[in-house]
Design an enzyme around this catalytic site. Sequence first.
Site, short mmCIF file in Angstrom:
data_model
loop_
_atom_site.label_atom_id
_atom_site.label_comp_id
_atom_site.label_asym_id
_atom_site.label_seq_id
_atom_site.Cartn_x
_atom_site.Cartn_y
_atom_site.Cartn_z
N CYS A 224 0.60 -1.09 0.51
CA CYS A 224 0.19 0.08 -0.10
C CYS A 224 0.79 1.46 0.25
O CYS A 224 0.76 2.21 -0.63
CB CYS A 224 -0.72 -0.27 0.87
SG CYS A 224 -1.84 1.26 1.35
N CYS A 225 1.73 1.11 1.22
CA CYS A 225 2.27 2.33 1.05
C CYS A 225 3.50 2.50 -0.42
O CYS A 225 3.74 3.75 -0.81
CB CYS A 225 3.64 2.51 2.15
SG CYS A 225 3.41 2.79 3.44
N CYS B 66 -1.17 7.92 7.69
CA CYS B 66 -2.42 7.66 7.61
C CYS B 66 -3.32 7.17 8.48
O CYS B 66 -2.81 6.41 9.43
CB CYS B 66 -2.40 6.09 5.78
SG CYS B 66 -1.88 7.47 4.51
N CYS C 197 -3.67 3.43 9.42
CA CYS C 197 -2.19 2.48 9.60
C CYS C 197 -1.46 3.88 10.74
O CYS C 197 -0.19 3.96 11.38
CB CYS C 197 -1.42 2.56 8.69
SG CYS C 197 -1.75 1.06 7.24
N CYS D 24 7.66 3.93 5.36
CA CYS D 24 6.02 3.82 4.92
C CYS D 24 7.67 2.58 3.20
O CYS D 24 6.95 3.11 2.42
CB CYS D 24 6.72 4.91 4.19
SG CYS D 24 7.24 6.20 3.78
#
Length: 209
Positions: free
Chosen positions: A91-92, A174, A177, A200
Amino acid sequence: MTWAIRTHPDVLMPSAFNLNGVVLIHLAVRAGYRGQVVFVDTGYHFPETLQTRDQLAARYPELEFVTLNAGASPQDGRTPPELYAANPDACCAARKVAPLQDYLKHKNPSALLNARSRDQAATRADIPFVEEGGARIKINPLTEWTRADLEAYAAEHGLPVNPLYADGFLSVGCWPCTRAVRPGEDARAGRWAGQGKTECGLWAGDDKL
């Protein structure tokens, strides 16, 4: 800071507008920086983070605030909506690292100003002032600043700190998280808590800046 601006007139500043970043922006402007402040909108930022960005942009009109992925959202089709839970690294990589890397390839600055400091986490304890290696030099003016130093500086100059900071969010990423930091934890302990992840990917890993 002055050396960085004179030696690298094309220097660029990524920022997520945490306390460190807010202090760095103010110091940079005082030193004569008139370049870009680049923020990656992952679609998962807290509203308070976006409000802080807007306050800073209004306060420092001499800087160019650039938002990548402007208007990004979990429903934009760029990643599965809950990829952050299944694979936070992926995702990062997709929502944060890749957009900034693509932008840097286009701009090709010789150096980056960034706001990391050694006391943020054990993984950052050895950050040098000038960090070589990779595609460009990373300049870390706040290397030796403590949290107390940063708080005092922000208060002295009336800087617009993310309001979540007062609620224990000492490092804001975010919302899926990030949690508030508990007593005795380092400033970044609330990021990806319990997921075996501490960065990240912008500053560590195979695709680091």
